[in-house]
Design a protein around this motif. Structure first.
Motif, PDB file in Angstrom:
ATOM      1  N   PRO A 188       0.731  -1.447   0.053  1.00 59.54           N
ATOM      2  CA  PRO A 188       0.008  -0.139   0.038  1.00 59.54           C
ATOM      3  C   PRO A 188       0.874   1.320  -0.091  1.00 59.54           C
ATOM      4  CG  PRO A 188      -0.876  -1.572   1.508  1.00 59.54           C
ATOM      5  CD  PRO A 188       0.295  -2.246   0.950  1.00 59.54           C
ATOM      6  N   SER A 189       1.963   1.473   0.785  1.00 55.44           N
ATOM      7  CA  SER A 189       2.685   2.410   0.777  1.00 55.44           C
ATOM      8  C   SER A 189       3.489   2.947  -0.215  1.00 55.44           C
ATOM      9  CB  SER A 189       3.891   2.452   1.888  1.00 55.44           C
ATOM     10  OG  SER A 189       4.634   1.169   1.682  1.00 55.44           O
ATOM     11  N   ARG A 190       3.460   1.764  -1.266  1.00 53.36           N
ATOM     12  CA  ARG A 190       4.050   1.979  -2.907  1.00 53.36           C
ATOM     13  C   ARG A 190       2.951   2.403  -3.737  1.00 53.36           C
ATOM     14  NH1 ARG A 190       6.252  -3.300  -4.848  1.00 53.36           N
ATOM     15  NH2 ARG A 190       3.955  -3.616  -5.095  1.00 53.36           N
ATOM     16  N   ASP A 191       1.630   1.347  -3.704  1.00 54.06           N
ATOM     17  CA  ASP A 191       1.133   1.533  -4.711  1.00 54.06           C
ATOM     18  C   ASP A 191      -0.370   2.491  -4.645  1.00 54.06           C
ATOM     19  OD1 ASP A 191       2.688  -0.644  -5.808  1.00 54.06           O
ATOM     20  OD2 ASP A 191       1.423  -2.134  -4.924  1.00 54.06           O
ATOM     21  N   PHE A 192      -0.547   2.688  -3.507  1.00 55.31           N
ATOM     22  CA  PHE A 192      -1.838   3.549  -3.462  1.00 55.31           C
ATOM     23  C   PHE A 192      -1.517   4.990  -3.744  1.00 55.31           C
ATOM     24  CE2 PHE A 192      -4.367   1.257   0.019  1.00 55.31           C
ATOM     25  CZ  PHE A 192      -4.426   0.069  -0.573  1.00 55.31           C
ATOM     26  N   PRO A 193      -0.305   5.719  -3.287  1.00 58.30           N
ATOM     27  CA  PRO A 193      -0.216   6.897  -3.954  1.00 58.30           C
ATOM     28  C   PRO A 193       0.395   6.862  -5.358  1.00 58.30           C
ATOM     29  CG  PRO A 193       1.205   6.582  -1.936  1.00 58.30           C
ATOM     30  CD  PRO A 193       0.450   5.155  -2.310  1.00 58.30           C
ATOM     31  N   MET A 194       0.930   5.874  -6.020  1.00 58.39           N
ATOM     32  CA  MET A 194       1.216   5.975  -7.292  1.00 58.39           C
ATOM     33  C   MET A 194      -0.064   5.974  -8.203  1.00 58.39           C
ATOM     34  SD  MET A 194       2.735   2.829  -9.672  1.00 58.39           S
ATOM     35  CE  MET A 194       1.555   1.748  -9.211  1.00 58.39           C
ATOM     36  N   LEU A 195      -1.038   5.206  -7.881  1.00 63.15           N
ATOM     37  CA  LEU A 195      -2.408   4.961  -8.503  1.00 63.15           C
ATOM     38  C   LEU A 195      -3.225   6.274  -8.440  1.00 63.15           C
ATOM     39  CD1 LEU A 195      -3.170   1.408  -7.842  1.00 63.15           C
ATOM     40  CD2 LEU A 195      -2.569   2.172  -9.931  1.00 63.15           C
ATOM     41  N   ILE A 196      -3.044   6.942  -7.501  1.00 63.04           N
ATOM     42  CA  ILE A 196      -3.703   7.988  -6.983  1.00 63.04           C
ATOM     43  C   ILE A 196      -3.152   9.243  -8.024  1.00 63.04           C
ATOM     44  CG2 ILE A 196      -4.372   9.893  -5.527  1.00 63.04           C
ATOM     45  CD1 ILE A 196      -6.291   7.809  -4.796  1.00 63.04           C
ATOM     46  N   ASP A 197      -1.819   9.131  -8.015  1.00 66.25           N
ATOM     47  CA  ASP A 197      -1.176  10.154  -8.846  1.00 66.25           C
ATOM     48  C   ASP A 197      -1.663   9.998 -10.253  1.00 66.25           C
ATOM     49  OD1 ASP A 197       0.038  11.298  -7.022  1.00 66.25           O
ATOM     50  OD2 ASP A 197       1.795  10.576  -7.128  1.00 66.25           O
ATOM     51  N   LEU A 198      -1.569   8.593 -10.650  1.00 73.14           N
ATOM     52  CA  LEU A 198      -2.218   8.437 -12.168  1.00 73.14           C
ATOM     53  C   LEU A 198      -3.736   8.773 -12.501  1.00 73.14           C
ATOM     54  CD1 LEU A 198      -0.544   4.718 -12.741  1.00 73.14           C
ATOM     55  CD2 LEU A 198       0.066   6.995 -13.808  1.00 73.14           C
ATOM     56  N   TYR A 199      -4.496   8.631 -11.282  1.00 72.87           N
ATOM     57  CA  TYR A 199      -5.668   9.270 -11.311  1.00 72.87           C
ATOM     58  C   TYR A 199      -5.757  10.576 -11.794  1.00 72.87           C
ATOM     59  CZ  TYR A 199     -10.213  10.787 -10.045  1.00 72.87           C
ATOM     60  OH  TYR A 199     -11.654  11.292  -9.936  1.00 72.87           O
ATOM     61  N   LEU A 200      -5.117  11.424 -10.853  1.00 73.49           N
ATOM     62  CA  LEU A 200      -5.111  12.870 -10.896  1.00 73.49           C
ATOM     63  C   LEU A 200      -4.450  13.197 -12.243  1.00 73.49           C
ATOM     64  CD1 LEU A 200      -4.097  13.763  -7.410  1.00 73.49           C
ATOM     65  CD2 LEU A 200      -6.404  13.895  -8.422  1.00 73.49           C
ATOM     66  N   GLN A 201      -3.631  12.470 -12.865  1.00 72.44           N
ATOM     67  CA  GLN A 201      -3.206  12.827 -14.102  1.00 72.44           C
ATOM     68  C   GLN A 201      -4.099  12.516 -15.536  1.00 72.44           C
ATOM     69  OE1 GLN A 201       0.714  10.772 -14.524  1.00 72.44           O
ATOM     70  NE2 GLN A 201       1.511  11.436 -12.442  1.00 72.44           N
ATOM     71  N   GLY A 202      -5.222  11.952 -14.946  1.00 68.77           N
ATOM     72  CA  GLY A 202      -6.054  11.269 -15.966  1.00 68.77           C
ATOM     73  C   GLY A 202      -5.786  10.155 -16.720  1.00 68.77           C
ATOM     74  N   ARG A 203      -4.889   9.216 -16.154  1.00 64.96           N
ATOM     75  CA  ARG A 203      -4.416   7.890 -16.882  1.00 64.96           C
ATOM     76  C   ARG A 203      -5.245   6.772 -16.426  1.00 64.96           C
ATOM     77  NH1 ARG A 203       1.866   8.695 -16.046  1.00 64.96           N
ATOM     78  NH2 ARG A 203       1.954   6.688 -17.372  1.00 64.96           N
ATOM     79  N   LEU A 204      -5.735   6.950 -15.100  1.00 59.56           N
ATOM     80  CA  LEU A 204      -6.624   5.886 -14.538  1.00 59.56           C
ATOM     81  C   LEU A 204      -7.886   6.382 -14.175  1.00 59.56           C
ATOM     82  CD1 LEU A 204      -6.709   3.037 -13.095  1.00 59.56           C
ATOM     83  CD2 LEU A 204      -5.693   3.875 -11.390  1.00 59.56           C
ATOM     84  N   ASP A 205      -8.850   5.902 -14.895  1.00 56.19           N
ATOM     85  CA  ASP A 205     -10.100   6.064 -14.694  1.00 56.19           C
ATOM     86  C   ASP A 205     -10.848   5.411 -13.445  1.00 56.19           C
ATOM     87  OD1 ASP A 205     -12.640   7.274 -15.100  1.00 56.19           O
ATOM     88  OD2 ASP A 205     -13.186   6.499 -16.977  1.00 56.19           O
ATOM     89  N   LEU A 206     -10.760   5.950 -12.276  1.00 55.78           N
ATOM     90  CA  LEU A 206     -11.254   5.352 -11.371  1.00 55.78           C
ATOM     91  C   LEU A 206     -12.813   5.676 -11.055  1.00 55.78           C
ATOM     92  CD1 LEU A 206      -8.647   5.964  -8.271  1.00 55.78           C
ATOM     93  CD2 LEU A 206      -8.999   3.628  -9.481  1.00 55.78           C
ATOM     94  N   ASP A 207     -13.085   6.753 -11.629  1.00 53.72           N
ATOM     95  CA  ASP A 207     -14.357   7.272 -11.672  1.00 53.72           C
ATOM     96  C   ASP A 207     -15.538   6.404 -12.312  1.00 53.72           C
ATOM     97  OD1 ASP A 207     -14.557   9.994 -10.393  1.00 53.72           O
ATOM     98  OD2 ASP A 207     -13.203  10.350 -12.164  1.00 53.72           O
ATOM     99  N   ALA A 208     -14.896   5.519 -13.364  1.00 52.32           N
ATOM    100  CA  ALA A 208     -15.778   4.613 -14.184  1.00 52.32           C
ATOM    101  C   ALA A 208     -16.206   3.398 -13.099  1.00 52.32           C
ATOM    102  CB  ALA A 208     -14.749   4.016 -15.141  1.00 52.32           C
TER     103      ALA A 208
END
Length: 361
Positions: A311-331
């Motif tokens: 989690p300490s590695r992956d959660f912040p990375m995936l949130i950053d990808l979401y904020l960059q528009g590269r991971l559509d978590l809203d879907a």
């Protein structure tokens, strides 16, 4: 001082959940109290309610959550009051043989809060996956709190706490999907759909989504599947092979957890390919495969625990990808509901009407 909050409790097996008053103690050493802002309704919560995980009723349900740290106990340094965090159910110990070998994502001694939350009559509650987040506030081990960028909405950030992380991690971490790979995902509910998204993030050239539900296949296509297979109309193994030049996929992710779909995944895999089991089977299930086929087809047969995430590695990375528009978590968010709507959300989940209902508090 002990606080009184609202919480969703499963008192007995397969009975409707109830809103209860929950007593949350002050955090002790290594613990934190988190004010929950949002929590996804996951199949694991339904399994708890149905008695499919253990019989340690009553359960305080909910675990796919994000919120604000309100208070911390002695010795806590990783988070502080006011931090925006995603909760995880694998707080690593740092001391077990897996951690000492530099593989903390396999930690064999993960832990939760030591103190119980209780009903007003003193009955201790079993929090789902050691979290119990269908409530206004919850008590967890501080290591279960992963600080992420507060620009992310809680309703999508919390999804990383379980299903979305499990699926993305099954592709990226366990399956090691690489650029140009072919990937098949069998079962496209929340976890399978996330595996599709993970394969896309990893640069897979061909992503084949397999399911019986046309709605799930449409969702998978929106998340990056290049091909969809209706398993009620087409043979999944033969179709995956046709779509991969007759060979089978480099990585096949089984997100159902049933012997028949595992066998499909096994044979839909190319020679020396990788099969990842991330669907959770029930205790009564058994699997039979010809040993000659296991030997002759080579490759890797893997199980993915929580997407083999750290989690300490992956959660912040995936949130950053979401904020960059590269991971559509809203879907993944089909609807938002109040805390009182959890029981009805279980019904919609059971009928396959939603990817995720998200409780907003």
């Amino acid at each position: 001082m002990t606080q009184e909050v609202r919480g969703v409790v499963a008192r007995t097996k397969d009975a409707p959940v109830e809103m209860e008053t929950i007593l949350v103690p002050d955090p002790g050493p290594g613990e934190a109290v988190v004010r929950v802002q949002a929590c996804g309704v996951c199949h694991t919560d339904l399994h708890y309610k149905l008695g499919g995980i253990s019989d340690e009723f009553p359960f305080l349900l909910g675990h796919e959550a994000a919120g604000l740290v309100e208070a911390v106990g002695d010795g806590v340094t990783e988070v502080a009051p006011g931090d925006f965090v995603v909760l995880n159910w694998r707080a690593v110990c740092g001391q077990c043989r897996a951690c000492k070998r530099g593989r903390p994502w396999y930690c064999f001694d993960t832990h939760n809060a030591a103190q119980p939350m209780t009903l007003t009559d003193g009955t201790p509650l079993s929090p789902a996956l050691g979290i119990g987040a269908f409530c206004d506030k919850t008590l967890v081990a501080a290591g279960q709190c992963t600080k992420v960028d507060p620009e992310a909405p809680p309703g999508v950030a919390g999804l990383l706490g379980c299903g979305v992380m499990a699926g993305i991690g099954a592709a990226i971490n366990t399956g090691a999907v690489g650029r140009g790979d072919s990937v098949a995902v069998i079962g496209c509910g929340g976890v399978g759909a996330a595996a599709v998204a993970g394969a896309r993030l990893a640069g897979a050239a061909r992503i084949i989504a397999v399911d019986l539900d046309r709605r799930k296949l449409e969702s998978a296509a929106g998340l990056g599947a290049t091909h969809t297979v209706d398993a009620g109309e087409q043979d999944p193994v033969e179709t995956v092979r046709k779509l991969t030049g007759g060979f089978g996929a480099d990585v096949v992710i089984e997100a159902v957890g049933r012997p028949e779909t595992y066998r499909q995944a096994f044979y839909a895999r190319d020679l020396a390919g990788t099969l990842v089991l991330v669907g959770v089977p029930t205790p009564d299930m058994t699997l039979e495969l010809p040993m000659l086929d296991v030997f002759g087809r080579g490759g890797s047969l893997k199980s993915s625990w929580y997407g083999d995430c750290l989690p300490s590695r992956d959660f912040p990375m995936l949130i950053d990808l979401y904020l960059q528009g590269r991971l559509d978590l809203d879907a993944f968010v089909s609807e938002t509901i109040p805390l009182e709507g959890v029981e009805d959300a279980f019904t919609r989940m059971h009928h396959g009407d939603v990817l995720r209902s998200v409780v907003q508090l």
